[in-house]
Design an enzyme around this catalytic site. Structure first.
Site, PDB file in Angstrom:
ATOM      1  N   LYS A  48       0.849  -1.199   0.000  1.00 60.24           N
ATOM      2  CA  LYS A  48       0.000   0.000   0.000  1.00 60.24           C
ATOM      3  C   LYS A  48       0.886   1.251   0.000  1.00 60.24           C
ATOM      4  CE  LYS A  48      -0.256  -0.140   5.074  1.00 60.24           C
ATOM      5  NZ  LYS A  48      -1.102  -0.510   6.230  1.00 60.24           N
ATOM      6  N   ARG A  51     -11.070   0.000  14.494  1.00 61.24           N
ATOM      7  CA  ARG A  51     -11.097   0.613  13.164  1.00 61.24           C
ATOM      8  C   ARG A  51     -12.274  -0.018  12.415  1.00 61.24           C
ATOM      9  NH1 ARG A  51      -4.675   1.368  11.738  1.00 61.24           N
ATOM     10  NH2 ARG A  51      -5.093  -0.355  10.298  1.00 61.24           N
ATOM     11  N   TYR A  61      16.905  29.909   6.737  1.00 64.36           N
ATOM     12  CA  TYR A  61      15.884  30.812   7.290  1.00 64.36           C
ATOM     13  C   TYR A  61      16.008  30.941   8.804  1.00 64.36           C
ATOM     14  CZ  TYR A  61      13.487  30.245   2.798  1.00 64.36           C
ATOM     15  OH  TYR A  61      13.165  30.233   1.471  1.00 64.36           O
ATOM     16  N   MET A 100      11.890  24.163   1.952  1.00 70.07           N
ATOM     17  CA  MET A 100      11.001  23.369   1.095  1.00 70.07           C
ATOM     18  C   MET A 100      11.780  22.477   0.135  1.00 70.07           C
ATOM     19  SD  MET A 100       7.943  24.622  -1.450  1.00 70.07           S
ATOM     20  CE  MET A 100       7.154  25.618  -0.195  1.00 70.07           C
TER      21      MET A 100
HETATM   22  C1  LIG Z   1      -0.376  -1.521   6.874  1.00 70.92           C
HETATM   23  C2  LIG Z   1      -0.977  -2.800   7.305  1.00 70.92           C
HETATM   24  C3  LIG Z   1      -0.178  -3.936   7.508  1.00 70.92           C
HETATM   25  C4  LIG Z   1       1.330  -3.908   7.470  1.00 70.92           C
HETATM   26  O1  LIG Z   1       1.818  -3.430   8.695  1.00 70.92           O
HETATM   27  P1  LIG Z   1       3.381  -3.411   8.995  1.00 70.92           P
HETATM   28  O2  LIG Z   1       3.472  -3.023  10.416  1.00 70.92           O
HETATM   29  O3  LIG Z   1       3.967  -2.384   8.080  1.00 70.92           O
HETATM   30  O4  LIG Z   1       3.904  -4.767   8.710  1.00 70.92           O
HETATM   31  C5  LIG Z   1      -0.817  -5.136   7.768  1.00 70.92           C
HETATM   32  N1  LIG Z   1      -2.161  -5.204   7.869  1.00 70.92           N
HETATM   33  C6  LIG Z   1      -2.960  -4.132   7.711  1.00 70.92           C
HETATM   34  C7  LIG Z   1      -4.422  -4.286   7.859  1.00 70.92           C
HETATM   35  C8  LIG Z   1      -2.400  -2.890   7.446  1.00 70.92           C
HETATM   36  O5  LIG Z   1      -3.193  -1.827   7.308  1.00 70.92           O
END
Ligand SMILES: *Cc1c(COP(=O)(O)O)cnc(C)c1O
Length: 373
Positions: free
Chosen positions: A38, A135, A265, A313
């Site tokens: 992801k 969640r 800055y 930046m």
């Molecule tokens: C992001 C995520 C993971 C991976 O988590 P890590 O700690 O990066 O291994 C696994 N399961 C779900 C549901 C996630 O959202």
């Protein structure tokens, strides 16, 4: 080392390290690895990360949403792929057509998945249950009815329940064991409902390493496949992992200045002697955290220096003293400590955040390049 001619900044991605890290998790856990790619593969490039993970033996990929999954399919990735967070009311037609598996957290999503199934292609599902993280996920009180409906839809060929899963809070081993107990209760309810999910998955990187009873049939590994550690007190090397991303830039300007010269800055840094200042063309627009001003580490010519003054930046300055530095020299912000680079964790600590955030926020202005060896 210098960067390729004309390159100002880049993130070099070692896909062989990603493959090796997946192998390390397969060896350590003895179960299947679902590689989580992801957020553009945690900033490494989703297709590239997916390819590396599959080369290392990952059996399935995980992303958050259907758009990320479709982008992987367009990139030529045809491995099993699951997406688990959905826009309200999203129609799953394109996902089912692209044989993307769906994480299902409520009855409405289940019905929409079933509606997207075609005669020859049932929707492939992983039922997500709530075990404490607050969640998404089907809560215990709804599991009996949602599972019964999933079983009915499975019998008539609209859906296939491939898996059942949840996610841990990593609060403490005891909190995670409580979540494991809730997960086991959900598995029992699923079995009693006539479901036989083949892939039960709960652990992400941290639990996969530290909590063997959380491993079930597969572990979902994100951070770990990129060679980073979820523990502040254990390095990647101690876990048998290799960081896959090196963030570096070519020094864009060098100047010799007298003592008392202000830098960047607000002049929060002033030189205390005659010295050399080197300009690094990476800034907070590129994801270098401004909170790490004055602290974040940079390696130039095998020596480690902190950022001098504020990160802007697009750039920041390093006071390299009398160290010989010329325009075009390489400045490494983070990478694999085996080759002398700081860790993404060092930047996380400097900025008061976590390594996850450091790598995922590297911006689109930084070209990603696959390492050649
Ligand atoms: C992001 C995520 C993971 C991976 O988590 P890590 O700690 O990066 O291994 C696994 N399961 C779900 C549901 C996630 O959202």
């Amino acid at each position: 080392m210098t960067l390729p001619a004309g390159t100002m900044r880049e993130a070099v991605i070692d896909t062989e390290a990603i493959a090796d890290n997946v192998r390390a998790f397969r060896r350590r856990t003895g179960v299947d690895v679902i590689a989580v790619v992801k957020a553009d593969g945690y900033g490494h490039g989703a297709v590239r990360a997916a390819q590396g993970a599959l080369d290392g033996g990952a059996t399935r990929l995980g992303v958050v949403d259907v758009d990320e999954a479709l982008a992987l399919r367009r990139g030529g990735i045809d491995a099993p792929l699951i997406a688990w967070l959905h826009a309200p009311g999203l129609s799953f037609g394109r996902a089912v057509e692209a044989h993307i598996e769906l994480g299902i957290s409520d009855l409405d999503q289940l019905n929409r998945a079933a509606a997207a199934a075609t005669g020859e292609r049932p929707a492939r599902l992983h039922l997500k249950v709530e075990t404490g993280l607050a969640r998404n996920g089907i809560p215990p009180e709804a599991q009996r009815s949602v599972f019964a409906e999933a079983a009915r839809l499975e019998r008539i060929g609209r859906v296939h329940v491939v898996g059942i899963f949840s996610h841990l809070s990593n609060t403490s081993p005891d909190d995670d064991r409580e979540a494991i107990a809730r997960f086991d209760e959900s598995l029992a309810v699923a079995a009693a409902s006539g479901l036989t999910p083949r892939v039960r998955h709960l652990a992400a990187t941290q639990a996969a390493i530290d909590l063997p009873e959380s491993r079930y049939d597969a572990v979902r590994i994100g951070l770990g496949i990129y060679g980073l550690s979820p523990f502040s007190y254990r390095s990647p090397a101690e876990l048998g992992l290799r960081p896959a991303m090196t963030l570096r830039a070519a020094i864009a300007a060098v100047r010799r200045v007298p003592a008392g010269h202000g830098v960047s800055y607000g002049y929060t840094y002033r030189t205390d002697r005659e010295t050399t200042l080197a300009l690094v063309p990476l800034g907070y627009a590129d994801g270098v955290p401004r909170q790490a001003s004055g602290v974040g580490p940079v390696v130039i010519g095998a020596r480690r220096f902190p950022v001098a003054g504020r990160i802007a930046m697009d750039q920041f300055v390093v006071d390299v003293g009398d160290h010989p530095v010329v325009v075009g020299d390489e400045a490494v912000l983070f990478g694999d400590p085996t080759y002398g680079a700081p860790l993404a964790d060092d930047w996380a600590q400097a900025a008061g955040t976590i390594n996850y955030e450091v790598v995922t926020r590297i911006g689109p202005r930084v070209p990603r390049r696959t390492a050649t060896r």
